[in-house]
Design an enzyme around this catalytic site. Structure first.
Site, PDB file in Angstrom:
ATOM      1  N   GLU A 405     -14.206   1.899  -4.917  1.00 11.94           N
ATOM      2  CA  GLU A 405     -14.122   1.551  -3.500  1.00 11.94           C
ATOM      3  C   GLU A 405     -15.385   1.926  -2.728  1.00 11.94           C
ATOM      4  O   GLU A 405     -15.842   1.192  -1.851  1.00 11.94           O
ATOM      5  CB  GLU A 405     -12.899   2.227  -2.865  1.00 11.94           C
ATOM      6  CG  GLU A 405     -11.562   1.606  -3.245  1.00 11.94           C
ATOM      7  CD  GLU A 405     -11.052   2.052  -4.612  1.00 11.94           C
ATOM      8  OE1 GLU A 405     -10.017   1.531  -5.056  1.00 11.94           O
ATOM      9  OE2 GLU A 405     -11.700   2.928  -5.225  1.00 11.94           O
ATOM     10  N   GLN A 427      -7.143  -2.599  -2.305  1.00  8.78           N
ATOM     11  CA  GLN A 427      -5.919  -3.119  -2.915  1.00  8.78           C
ATOM     12  C   GLN A 427      -4.693  -2.565  -2.196  1.00  8.78           C
ATOM     13  O   GLN A 427      -3.706  -3.273  -1.978  1.00  8.78           O
ATOM     14  CB  GLN A 427      -5.895  -2.753  -4.401  1.00  8.78           C
ATOM     15  CG  GLN A 427      -4.975  -3.624  -5.200  1.00  8.78           C
ATOM     16  CD  GLN A 427      -5.256  -3.501  -6.684  1.00  8.78           C
ATOM     17  OE1 GLN A 427      -4.911  -2.489  -7.298  1.00  8.78           O
ATOM     18  NE2 GLN A 427      -5.879  -4.506  -7.273  1.00  8.78           N
ATOM     19  N   PHE A 428      -4.765  -1.304  -1.814  1.00  3.64           N
ATOM     20  CA  PHE A 428      -3.796  -0.665  -0.924  1.00  3.64           C
ATOM     21  C   PHE A 428      -4.582   0.210   0.037  1.00  3.64           C
ATOM     22  O   PHE A 428      -5.597   0.800  -0.344  1.00  3.64           O
ATOM     23  CB  PHE A 428      -2.783   0.184  -1.713  1.00  3.64           C
ATOM     24  CG  PHE A 428      -1.886  -0.624  -2.601  1.00  3.64           C
ATOM     25  CD1 PHE A 428      -0.669  -1.112  -2.136  1.00  3.64           C
ATOM     26  CD2 PHE A 428      -2.255  -0.917  -3.899  1.00  3.64           C
ATOM     27  CE1 PHE A 428       0.153  -1.866  -2.955  1.00  3.64           C
ATOM     28  CE2 PHE A 428      -1.439  -1.672  -4.724  1.00  3.64           C
ATOM     29  CZ  PHE A 428      -0.231  -2.154  -4.252  1.00  3.64           C
ATOM     30  N   ALA A 429      -4.108   0.319   1.273  1.00  2.00           N
ATOM     31  CA  ALA A 429      -4.822   1.112   2.271  1.00  2.00           C
ATOM     32  C   ALA A 429      -5.004   2.553   1.811  1.00  2.00           C
ATOM     33  O   ALA A 429      -5.986   3.208   2.164  1.00  2.00           O
ATOM     34  CB  ALA A 429      -4.071   1.076   3.604  1.00  2.00           C
ATOM     35  N   ASP A 430      -4.065   3.054   1.005  1.00  2.00           N
ATOM     36  CA  ASP A 430      -4.152   4.420   0.498  1.00  2.00           C
ATOM     37  C   ASP A 430      -5.449   4.648  -0.280  1.00  2.00           C
ATOM     38  O   ASP A 430      -5.997   5.745  -0.270  1.00  2.00           O
ATOM     39  CB  ASP A 430      -2.974   4.714  -0.433  1.00  2.00           C
ATOM     40  CG  ASP A 430      -1.644   4.270   0.142  1.00  2.00           C
ATOM     41  OD1 ASP A 430      -0.805   5.135   0.416  1.00  2.00           O
ATOM     42  OD2 ASP A 430      -1.458   3.051   0.323  1.00  2.00           O
ATOM     43  N   HIS A 472       1.034   4.335  -2.215  1.00  2.00           N
ATOM     44  CA  HIS A 472       0.918   2.917  -1.884  1.00  2.00           C
ATOM     45  C   HIS A 472       1.631   2.561  -0.580  1.00  2.00           C
ATOM     46  O   HIS A 472       1.929   1.393  -0.346  1.00  2.00           O
ATOM     47  CB  HIS A 472       1.520   2.052  -3.011  1.00  2.00           C
ATOM     48  CG  HIS A 472       0.841   2.194  -4.329  1.00  2.00           C
ATOM     49  ND1 HIS A 472       1.026   3.276  -5.157  1.00  2.00           N
ATOM     50  CD2 HIS A 472      -0.042   1.383  -4.969  1.00  2.00           C
ATOM     51  CE1 HIS A 472       0.311   3.128  -6.250  1.00  2.00           C
ATOM     52  NE2 HIS A 472      -0.354   2.000  -6.160  1.00  2.00           N
TER      53      HIS A 472
END
Length: 666
Positions: A405, A427-430, A472
């Site tokens: 990322e 892919q996920f905000a986490d 997630h």
């Protein structure tokens, strides 16, 4: 044995003419003489801090002379030779170091923490690593635009331990980007010697693990540096690929002057003093007959005169006068919003379809827009938002990325520096935590620091309610709403999702665009089929009433609507914020002054959330209008659990109706 006329470095001029040989010398001498002057000014208190590159001039000068003027270089603390070889006016450099307006950061940052598009130099930040990924992005732009240009980026041996280094090398290798990674191995990271920083014999060996050609050069030998980099740069222009260079050199002074060199063995310093790149090259040129003492003295005199004149100019410059409006106005790049009304028919689509449609139409509208993220190409992303995009736009614009990322966000910044646009999908905000540093320290601060916009949208699939568990399900907008320089968008309806995404991509500032996963396939709405925009900073008043103001966003909007539908006796103003930065304070204050009661609903946990700031802002601005304390409703102070019964207990959704009644009954 070294003598006054014999060099400790073996030189080979090959086919270089005398003019080039002398220019190499002059270009090394200039930063050396500037540094010697700076050390005097530092002792006099006229410069606040100094990171010396004395003894490392051959690397900066050799690399810079090997590149073409329009090719980007991303230097570090000790690369003054990059700036002087690019012929930046010395008065501007001195103004920069003295915090004057004629510098490059308007007194907002110091030393070499600046960039300049005019000279194609992109300055570092103190976190070191991010510039490596930024170089990837600049190189990617060069490759996509068929410019056949090289990007050179510097780091020290200490910086090679950072994750950004490895991510950037891997991305450059996978995408075969025209980047020359330059490691200045100068023996120490502040006081930590190399044997405590890495275990491999040579840092160049790390290139092998990424399939990258790597070389070890004598960083004190200007002819070796210039000759090899010139050859490699020309090769990379013809066949795009990354190169890793380890320059063996030594840091002759402290990490910065205040730290000193007491931790360095004196015999080691003496050994490297004998290898001084300028003294040795001067002897070589004198023996070769290319340079004589008279010419050398004239060169010294001319450079010193130039330094003194520039210092006089910078010293005469007025000190910066603090102006709050100037500071606030420079946090974001000014941008004239272009409102585009939809013209075509409408169709009922899901929230997720609106995002996909808006993204596709923006790709059609902006030919310089690149989408990057894990599995976004042929697979279409884990939520299938970019499904079919590769067929329409090609995998040069819709790019699968390695799982890194940080480097991909940095690459988005590099694309922006090169004049392009980027949408980066988490892919996920986490997972944004793995790219947190470049967002809050690079993207957010670049325009304020040196007038460089970050034309990057980071898409953030977020939120609970889908039994996805602690890694997630976060709605982590508050991490970014408190960071000046970022814009934060959080739509609740398909119409808004499409229009706000178009605006986000048009905006030259970095935008965090939150997409609630639970809304993807559960919310439908009539949405225009063609391209349109919605302005930032304009909340939507979904319901009107006199009793209470409900402020919320994202999934909270739908929870509030459900509650009001069940309680028809409650006459409420329901405000959907839509964008959290900028914030529509006018809509909030107008409603609060009308109703006198306020409840703020957020999905995030309570402490440190945006509801806290909204509450404080309302109390400070509208206190005399309130008939009850401002009420905040938020989720539990725990990580987000997986199983449904625990997740339902966690979410603020189940607490809202009771809290609303309490506000009304106060």
């Amino acid at each position: 044995m070294l003598t006054p006329t014999k060099s400790a470095i073996k030189y080979d001029k090959k086919n270089l003419d005398n003019k080039t040989l002398l220019q190499l010398y002059k270009n090394m001498l200039k930063p050396r003489l500037i540094e010697e002057k700076m050390l005097i000014l530092l002792r006099q208190g006229k410069v606040s801090k100094w990171f010396s590159g004395i003894g490392q001039e051959a690397i900066s000068v050799g690399v810079t002379m090997a590149l073409q003027p329009e090719e980007y270089i991303l230097p570090m603390h000790r690369n003054l030779g990059v700036f002087t070889t690019r012929e930046i006016p010395l008065s501007r450099l001195f103004s920069q170091w003295q915090g004057k307006a004629n510098g490059f950061t308007k007194g907002r940052d110091r030393s070499f923490h600046f960039g300049t598009q005019e000279f194609h130099i992109v300055g570092m930040i103190s976190h070191l690593g991010p510039q490596l990924g930024v170089a990837d992005g600049i190189a990617l732009a060069s490759k996509l635009q068929n410019k056949n240009q090289v990007t050179a980026v510097f780091t020290g041996e200490g910086g090679t331990s950072e994750g950004d280094f490895h991510e950037a090398l891997n991305v450059a290798a996978v995408w075969q980007l025209p980047v020359i990674f330059c490691i200045e191995n100068n023996g120490y990271g502040l006081s930590t010697p190399t044997n405590e920083q890495y275990y491999c014999k040579d840092l160049a060996d790390r290139g092998k693990g990424y399939g990258i050609e790597s070389f070890i050069l004598d960083g004190n030998n200007i002819l070796e540096v210039y000759g090899k980099i010139s050859k490699l740069a020309e090769s990379v222009r013809k066949r795009s690929r990354p190169i890793l260079i380890e320059f063996k050199t030594f840091r002759m002074r402290g990490h910065e002057e205040a730290s000193g060199t007491k931790y360095v063995p004196q015999e080691l310093i003496a050994e490297w003093e004998a290898k001084d790149p300028i003294n040795n090259y001067r002897k070589y040129l004198l023996n070769l007959g290319v340079l004589n003492t008279t010419t050398d003295e004239e060169m010294h005199h001319a450079i010193k005169a130039e330094i003194d004149k520039a210092l006089q100019t910078a010293g005469a410059e007025e000190a910066i006068i603090a102006d709050e409006s100037i500071e606030l106005n420079d946090v974001y790049k000014s941008h004239e919003y272009q409102h585009i009304e939809p013209q075509s028919k409408q169709e009922e689509i899901r929230f997720i379809d609106a995002i996909s449609q808006g993204l596709r139409q923006s790709m059609q509208r902006h030919e310089d827009l690149v989408i990057m993220g894990q599995d976004v190409a042929e697979y279409g992303g884990v939520f299938k938002i970019t499904e079919g995009f590769v067929e329409e736009f090609g995998n040069h614009r819709v790019r699968n990325t390695p799982i890194c990322e940080s480097a991909i966000i940095e690459a988005g910044m590099g694309l922006s520096i090169a004049g392009m646009k980027a949408v980066v999908e988490m892919q996920f905000a986490d997972f944004v935590t793995s790219g947190f540093n470049p967002i809050v320290n690079y993207l957010a601060k670049s325009h304020y620091r040196w007038n460089q916009n970050a034309d990057v949208v980071v898409r953030m699939p977020c939120g609970a309610g889908v039994a996805a568990g602690p890694f997630h399900s976060q709605t982590n907008e508050a991490w970014f709403t408190k960071t000046p320089g970022l814009k934060v968008v959080y739509p609740a309806f398909p119409y808004d999702a499409k229009g706000l995404l178009a605006t986000a991509i048009n905006d030259p500032n970095p935008v965090l665009y939150f997409e609630h996963k639970a809304l993807y396939r559960s919310i439908r709405q009539e949405v225009p089929t063609d391209y349109f925009t919605i302005p930032f900073g304009k909340a939507a008043l979904l319901k009107e009433g006199e009793s209470v103001t409900i402020i919320t966003y994202g999934a909270g909007v739908h929870w509030a609507l459900d509650t009001l539908e069940k309680n028809e006796d409650i006459a409420a103003d329901l405000i959907d914020l839509r964008t959290l930065q900028p914030l529509d304070t006018e809509a909030i204050f107008t409603s609060v002054k009308k109703t006198g009661r306020v409840i703020i609903l957020q999905e995030d946990s309570m402490f440190g959330g945006i509801a806290s700031d909204l509450s404080a802002m309302i109390m400070e601005t509208c206190f005399e209008y309130l008939d009850a304390p401002v009420k905040r409703v938020a989720s539990m102070e725990t990580p987000i659990p997986f199983i449904n019964q625990l997740e339902d207990q966690y979410l603020s959704k189940g607490k809202f109706e009771k809290a609303l009644r309490e506000v009304l009954a106060y």
